[in-house]
Motif scaffolding. Structure first.
Motif, PDB file in Angstrom:
ATOM      1  N   VAL A 249       0.907  -1.167  -0.003  1.00 39.16           N
ATOM      2  CA  VAL A 249       0.105   0.031   0.210  1.00 39.16           C
ATOM      3  C   VAL A 249       0.952   1.297  -0.046  1.00 39.16           C
ATOM      4  O   VAL A 249       2.100   1.312   0.867  1.00 39.16           O
ATOM      5  CB  VAL A 249      -1.184   0.093   1.360  1.00 39.16           C
ATOM      6  N   GLU A 250       0.682   2.224  -0.929  1.00 44.27           N
ATOM      7  CA  GLU A 250       1.561   3.391  -1.193  1.00 44.27           C
ATOM      8  C   GLU A 250       0.694   4.615  -0.867  1.00 44.27           C
ATOM      9  O   GLU A 250      -0.670   4.359  -0.864  1.00 44.27           O
ATOM     10  CB  GLU A 250       1.784   3.363  -2.638  1.00 44.27           C
ATOM     11  N   SER A 251       1.732   5.435  -0.268  1.00 45.70           N
ATOM     12  CA  SER A 251       0.952   6.758  -0.164  1.00 45.70           C
ATOM     13  C   SER A 251       2.053   7.702  -0.337  1.00 45.70           C
ATOM     14  O   SER A 251       3.402   7.648  -0.260  1.00 45.70           O
ATOM     15  CB  SER A 251       0.481   6.839   1.337  1.00 45.70           C
ATOM     16  N   GLY A 252       1.547   9.008  -0.314  1.00 44.53           N
ATOM     17  CA  GLY A 252       2.489  10.191  -0.524  1.00 44.53           C
ATOM     18  C   GLY A 252       2.740  10.893  -1.954  1.00 44.53           C
ATOM     19  O   GLY A 252       3.495  12.102  -1.836  1.00 44.53           O
TER      20      GLY A 252
ATOM     21  N   SER B  43       5.576   6.450   0.543  1.00 39.97           N
ATOM     22  CA  SER B  43       5.761   5.379   1.707  1.00 39.97           C
ATOM     23  C   SER B  43       4.952   4.138   1.114  1.00 39.97           C
ATOM     24  O   SER B  43       3.982   4.162   0.197  1.00 39.97           O
ATOM     25  CB  SER B  43       5.037   5.850   2.950  1.00 39.97           C
ATOM     26  N   CYS B  44       5.550   3.098   1.592  1.00 40.89           N
ATOM     27  CA  CYS B  44       4.971   1.746   0.973  1.00 40.89           C
ATOM     28  C   CYS B  44       4.961   0.757   2.153  1.00 40.89           C
ATOM     29  O   CYS B  44       5.953   0.331   2.559  1.00 40.89           O
ATOM     30  CB  CYS B  44       5.825   1.228  -0.080  1.00 40.89           C
TER      31      CYS B  44
ATOM     32  N   THR C 265       1.067   5.337  -7.340  1.00 45.37           N
ATOM     33  CA  THR C 265       0.671   6.531  -6.890  1.00 45.37           C
ATOM     34  C   THR C 265       1.413   7.752  -7.847  1.00 45.37           C
ATOM     35  O   THR C 265       2.555   7.508  -8.330  1.00 45.37           O
ATOM     36  CB  THR C 265       1.402   6.770  -5.694  1.00 45.37           C
TER      37      THR C 265
END
Length: 116
Positions: free
Chosen positions: A5-8, A21-22, A110
């Motif tokens: 799960v990625e974010s940012g 982040s992952c 992302t």
């Protein structure tokens, strides 16, 4: 089932910074590498940076000196700090993980857009 799960991601002006982040979840055995790839429109997916078991790090020549990858082994999480961003860094960034058993996993991607 293993998930990344990625974010940012987001929109940033040239010269700006972003941090990706992952986080890996699920039952994970013997991670070999964790890292980031990117794919710009009309181009092939390419390695950005990765951490190899034991601590070695590979960077693409195009991001050396600007991007920093780090990994939190306890959290099965990898980060990508991106500084001095350029329009040519615009792409979908994908988290990747593989194991010593040969399993490969990808995040959903992302979007990072560098534009004024």
């Amino acid at each position: 089932q293993v998930q990344l799960v990625e974010s940012g991601g987001g929109l940033v002006q040239p010269g700006g910074s972003l941090r990706l982040s992952c986080a890996a979840s699920g039952i994970i055995y013997s991670i070999y590498t964790m890292g980031w790839y990117r794919q710009a429109p009309g181009k092939q997916r390419e390695l950005v940076a990765r951490v190899i078991a034991g601590g070695s790090i590979n960077y693409s020549d195009s991001v050396k000196g600007r991007f920093t990858i780090s990994r939190d082994n306890a959290k099965n999480t990898v980060y990508l700090q991106m500084n001095s961003l350029k329009p040519e860094d615009t792409a979908v960034y994908y988290c990747h993980m593989d194991t010593v058993l040969g399993n490969n996993y990808w995040g959903q991607g992302t979007q990072v857009t560098v534009s004024s």
